[in-house]
Motif scaffolding. Structure first.
Motif, PDB file in Angstrom:
ATOM      1  N   PHE A  94       0.850  -1.198   0.000  1.00 48.11           N
ATOM      2  CA  PHE A  94       0.000   0.000   0.000  1.00 48.11           C
ATOM      3  C   PHE A  94       0.880   1.241   0.000  1.00 48.11           C
ATOM      4  O   PHE A  94       2.057   1.200   0.388  1.00 48.11           O
ATOM      5  CB  PHE A  94      -0.932   0.005   1.217  1.00 48.11           C
ATOM      6  N   ARG A  95       0.310   2.351  -0.418  1.00 49.14           N
ATOM      7  CA  ARG A  95       1.074   3.602  -0.374  1.00 49.14           C
ATOM      8  C   ARG A  95       0.128   4.801  -0.331  1.00 49.14           C
ATOM      9  O   ARG A  95      -0.998   4.726  -0.824  1.00 49.14           O
ATOM     10  CB  ARG A  95       2.024   3.732  -1.564  1.00 49.14           C
ATOM     11  N   PHE A  96       0.613   5.882   0.274  1.00 45.69           N
ATOM     12  CA  PHE A  96      -0.120   7.141   0.316  1.00 45.69           C
ATOM     13  C   PHE A  96       0.433   8.075  -0.762  1.00 45.69           C
ATOM     14  O   PHE A  96       1.642   8.138  -0.975  1.00 45.69           O
ATOM     15  CB  PHE A  96       0.040   7.827   1.675  1.00 45.69           C
ATOM     16  N   GLN A  97      -0.457   8.779  -1.439  1.00 49.00           N
ATOM     17  CA  GLN A  97      -0.046   9.841  -2.356  1.00 49.00           C
ATOM     18  C   GLN A  97      -0.963  11.039  -2.142  1.00 49.00           C
ATOM     19  O   GLN A  97      -2.131  10.875  -1.787  1.00 49.00           O
ATOM     20  CB  GLN A  97      -0.144   9.382  -3.822  1.00 49.00           C
ATOM     21  N   GLU A  98      -0.409  12.231  -2.334  1.00 50.31           N
ATOM     22  CA  GLU A  98      -1.239  13.426  -2.203  1.00 50.31           C
ATOM     23  C   GLU A  98      -1.018  14.349  -3.387  1.00 50.31           C
ATOM     24  O   GLU A  98      -0.001  14.285  -4.073  1.00 50.31           O
ATOM     25  CB  GLU A  98      -0.967  14.155  -0.894  1.00 50.31           C
ATOM     26  N   ASP A  99      -2.024  15.199  -3.617  1.00 51.46           N
ATOM     27  CA  ASP A  99      -1.950  16.154  -4.718  1.00 51.46           C
ATOM     28  C   ASP A  99      -2.961  17.250  -4.440  1.00 51.46           C
ATOM     29  O   ASP A  99      -3.706  17.192  -3.446  1.00 51.46           O
ATOM     30  CB  ASP A  99      -2.264  15.466  -6.048  1.00 51.46           C
ATOM     31  N   GLU A 100      -2.981  18.246  -5.311  1.00 51.12           N
ATOM     32  CA  GLU A 100      -3.985  19.302  -5.219  1.00 51.12           C
ATOM     33  C   GLU A 100      -4.876  19.263  -6.442  1.00 51.12           C
ATOM     34  O   GLU A 100      -4.399  19.088  -7.566  1.00 51.12           O
ATOM     35  CB  GLU A 100      -3.314  20.685  -5.113  1.00 51.12           C
ATOM     36  N   ILE A 101      -6.172  19.415  -6.198  1.00 50.48           N
ATOM     37  CA  ILE A 101      -7.149  19.506  -7.282  1.00 50.48           C
ATOM     38  C   ILE A 101      -7.945  20.785  -7.062  1.00 50.48           C
ATOM     39  O   ILE A 101      -8.576  20.956  -6.009  1.00 50.48           O
ATOM     40  CB  ILE A 101      -8.078  18.284  -7.309  1.00 50.48           C
ATOM     41  N   ASP A 102      -7.887  21.684  -8.016  1.00 50.23           N
ATOM     42  CA  ASP A 102      -8.544  22.990  -7.887  1.00 50.23           C
ATOM     43  C   ASP A 102      -8.112  23.696  -6.606  1.00 50.23           C
ATOM     44  O   ASP A 102      -8.925  24.309  -5.893  1.00 50.23           O
ATOM     45  CB  ASP A 102     -10.067  22.836  -7.920  1.00 50.23           C
TER      46      ASP A 102
END
Length: 456
Positions: A94-102
């Motif tokens: 498993f892994r965590f990823q993050e990003d920005e949307i709007d």
């Protein structure tokens, strides 16, 4: 992996599916571990590569709202991700990823689907049932089905290779275009799931191709059994399944003859259809959508002198209950095909199909066999074929059942008939009106204190 695209695609679903979950800022360390187990097993159950737990999305509106969740926090004096990995068995990447949307932060926990054996958290295995997380031991049928999937014994139209690999899809593009949806040449195969894990066109691709090699047939018999003379066989198919289904439904309009009912005529004659067209359409769509196509046998439609029988291969899914089936709690047999039908507005997520049929014809319309489900649509004939019946309208199976119940219990109420026969009280009252108008039954006394007199 494009996190933005994944989140936006999942937000486009009308409801949360069993293989992904939305939250805003929620965090409960132990429960999250159970969710990872549940999502991993649910992803495998639904033949997905991954499950997803997503922070920053409202779980009701699916609006991206952003999150403050910290995936790097500690739990019990160790990094939470270490704690989670240590308590999952077998180990999954498993892994965590993050990003920005709007401009709004989202965090995605990507959970690989279980392989070989179900994923457990602290030696307990969980799975998603609808929108809830459950211990899989409480759902033995689903557990058995999951093990079949994991050891390769469960086949779906997404995993089974097509018998033909030189497939073309111009008609599929045309059908989508007629609904105002544009398919992109470079992405439609992936988006519609038309290849299996080995990269071959799958059975669903064959069904949706220009030449499916799988027809749908309507057999018309001259009597009430298959031992009767076969009047004709009409074949629809060797075409894209979507067009084949449209042709079959239009043929239903052809055989649904409008009968002239001259009884009690004053000015205009009353026109009575041979059968309820909405119930017929729902039965045919359900038969095609939920057919066990991996048997390489298509649904079978048989027309007799007194009814239509619509047979679908397979039985209700392992995760389904009989009560849920009749309540319209749909669990798709062919999940990706179900998504396509929903996208094209051929079927609905509301689960109205089975309730519509039972409201019109009762639960007795369904017959569950070992390897098939049959829906019976009785004809409402003004006159029996080849036999004048005088002033009495012949009885369909439901009205015969109402008479039987009235004979057994002359004091029976509309509410009791509703519970016994499984249709609405309004439908019961309409059928009783027909029985009274045609002289089959008479009400003696008042509505509250009277009784039914059945006339033989």
């Amino acid at each position: 992996m494009d996190i933005r695209q994944i989140v936006q695609e999942l937000c486009a679903f009308h409801d949360e599916q069993e293989w992904f979950e939305f939250k805003e800022n929620w965090y409960q360390p132990e429960a999250l571990g159970e969710y990872v187990s549940a999502l991993s097993n649910a992803a495998a159950f639904h033949h997905k590569k991954y499950g997803y737990f997503i922070w920053g999305v409202n779980d009701v509106t699916h609006e991206i709202v952003g999150t403050k969740f910290n995936q790097y926090c500690d739990y019990r004096e160790e990094p939470y991700q270490n704690y989670l990995a240590r308590n999952l068995s077998p180990s999954i990447n498993f892994r965590f990823q993050e990003d920005e949307i709007d401009g709004k932060r989202v965090v995605v926990l990507i959970v690989p689907a279980a392989t070989e054996i179900p994923t457990a958290f602290k030696e307990r295995r969980y799975i998603r049932i609808g929108s809830s997380k459950n211990n899989i031991k409480d759902y033995p049928k689903r557990e058995i089905e999951l093990f079949k999937i994991l050891d390769g014994r469960s086949e779906t139209i997404e995993t089974v290779p097509a018998k033909y690999q030189d497939l073309t899809f111009s008609k599929l593009f045309g059908y989508y275009g007629s609904k105002g949806i544009v398919l992109k040449e470079e992405t439609f195969v992936k988006n519609l799931g038309l290849r299996n894990a080995e990269g071959e066109y799958n059975l669903m691709a064959q069904l949706l191709s220009d030449d499916s090699h799988i027809p749908l047939r309507v057999s018309i018999f001259n009597g009430k059994t298959k031992g009767s003379k076969l009047f004709s066989v009409r074949e629809f198919g060797n075409n894209c399944l979507l067009y084949t289904l449209d042709e079959l439904l239009r043929y239903g309009d052809v055989i649904n003859v409008l009968q002239a009912d001259e009884e009690d005529r004053v000015v205009e004659r009353k026109e009575v259809p041979l059968f309820d067209n909405k119930a017929f359409r729902e039965a045919v769509i359900n038969a095609v959508l939920h057919n066990r196509w991996t048997s390489w046998n298509e649904p079978m439609i048989s027309v007799f002198s007194d009814r239509i029988e619509i047979l679908s291969r397979g039985t209700i899914p392992a995760a389904q209950t009989m009560e849920g089936f009749f309540l319209g709690e749909s669990i798709p047999v062919n999940e990706k095909l179900s998504e396509i039908f929903l996208q094209l507005h051929i079927s609905e997520k509301s689960g109205r199909g089975v309730p519509k049929i039972t409201e019109t014809y009762g639960r007795d319309a369904f017959t569950f066999r070992e390897n098939s489900i049959v829906v019976t649509i009785p004809f409402d004939r003004v006159d029996e074929v080849g036999n004048k019946v005088g002033n009495k309208k012949p009885l369909n199976s439901r009205r015969q059942r109402i008479l039987e119940e009235m004979r057994d219990n002359p004091n029976i109420t509309t509410a009791e008939l509703h519970r016994i026969i499984g249709v609405s009280e309004t439908a019961i009252e309409k059928n009783i009106t027909v029985l009274k108008e045609n002289g089959y039954v008479e009400r003696i006394g008042s509505r509250k204190s009277g009784y039914w007199k059945v006339k033989d």
